[in-house]
Design an enzyme around this catalytic site. Sequence first.
Site, PDB file in Angstrom:
ATOM      1  N   ASP A 134      12.457  23.391 109.135  1.00 55.40           N
ATOM      2  CA  ASP A 134      12.439  23.328 110.592  1.00 55.40           C
ATOM      3  C   ASP A 134      11.108  23.888 111.074  1.00 55.40           C
ATOM      4  O   ASP A 134      10.769  25.042 110.790  1.00 55.40           O
ATOM      5  CB  ASP A 134      13.595  24.160 111.152  1.00 55.40           C
ATOM      6  CG  ASP A 134      13.813  23.947 112.644  1.00 55.40           C
ATOM      7  OD1 ASP A 134      12.831  23.668 113.357  1.00 55.40           O
ATOM      8  OD2 ASP A 134      14.967  24.063 113.099  1.00 55.40           O
ATOM      9  N   ASP A 170       5.502  17.563 107.583  1.00 55.18           N
ATOM     10  CA  ASP A 170       4.770  16.521 108.307  1.00 55.18           C
ATOM     11  C   ASP A 170       4.218  17.058 109.624  1.00 55.18           C
ATOM     12  O   ASP A 170       3.631  16.305 110.396  1.00 55.18           O
ATOM     13  CB  ASP A 170       5.690  15.339 108.600  1.00 55.18           C
ATOM     14  CG  ASP A 170       6.898  15.750 109.435  1.00 55.18           C
ATOM     15  OD1 ASP A 170       7.657  16.618 108.961  1.00 55.18           O
ATOM     16  OD2 ASP A 170       7.074  15.223 110.554  1.00 55.18           O
ATOM     17  N   TYR A 210      14.168  13.635 105.681  1.00 59.26           N
ATOM     18  CA  TYR A 210      13.255  14.150 106.694  1.00 59.26           C
ATOM     19  C   TYR A 210      11.862  13.543 106.529  1.00 59.26           C
ATOM     20  O   TYR A 210      11.183  13.254 107.515  1.00 59.26           O
ATOM     21  CB  TYR A 210      13.207  15.671 106.614  1.00 59.26           C
ATOM     22  CG  TYR A 210      14.555  16.293 106.837  1.00 59.26           C
ATOM     23  CD1 TYR A 210      15.171  16.246 108.088  1.00 59.26           C
ATOM     24  CD2 TYR A 210      15.248  16.900 105.800  1.00 59.26           C
ATOM     25  CE1 TYR A 210      16.425  16.802 108.298  1.00 59.26           C
ATOM     26  CE2 TYR A 210      16.501  17.461 105.999  1.00 59.26           C
ATOM     27  CZ  TYR A 210      17.084  17.400 107.246  1.00 59.26           C
ATOM     28  OH  TYR A 210      18.333  17.940 107.446  1.00 59.26           O
TER      29      TYR A 210
END
Length: 229
Positions: A134, A170, A210
């Site tokens: 996260d 990312d 993800y």
Amino acid sequence: MSDDTRYEGSFFGRRRGKPLRAGRAARIEDDLPRLRVDLEAIPDDLTRLFEAPVSEVRLEIGFGGAEHLLHEAETNPHIGFIGVEPFLSGLAKGLAGVAERGLRNVRLYDDDATQLLDRLPPASLARVDLLYPDPWPKTRHWKRRFVSDQNLGRIARALKPGAPFRFASDIDTYVAWTLEHARRSDAFEWTARRAADWREPWAGWPGTRYEAKAIREGRRGSYLIFRRV
């Protein structure tokens, strides 16, 4: 303790999202007690945690949908894997995957990874992975990012000398944040020597949901490796 409790200083928020389907809820109730790492009963030799004989132990922090954890465990049956995931949906997926594949080299922990890191024996891990965590993108939330001076110290204490800490994201600001923290640490050395070393996924990388989401949205991942010196 409520599933909706928010943990001060932890890297995650709520543990529960949408209600779990009955089968997944049952998987947590039936299988987690057997596979959960008991912080009060961690052996000095971590390989003794596993049903199968293993030569070393690796840790994945926040395994999400468990794609990487399950792939690694199935590909490397001689290595023990501890997966940490406090979010119940991901935890249920990990438990289902362990059962479906008949894996005997996986243990799980369903709470804050810092609690586990603080209880592991020194120099007991052969690798630590933090993959697409996260990013807590709002500036006021950056203090909740898992990468911090304190947590890098925790990881360094648990890693064997020369062992890698791998980080993938990312989110450019989180990549820069991680580089800044790791490079000012005396415990880690960034191993990249050319751009491809961090722009291309690692050998054997199976991808994660993800990562796939990031690619769909036009973002490119970075794959960093830091060696415990």
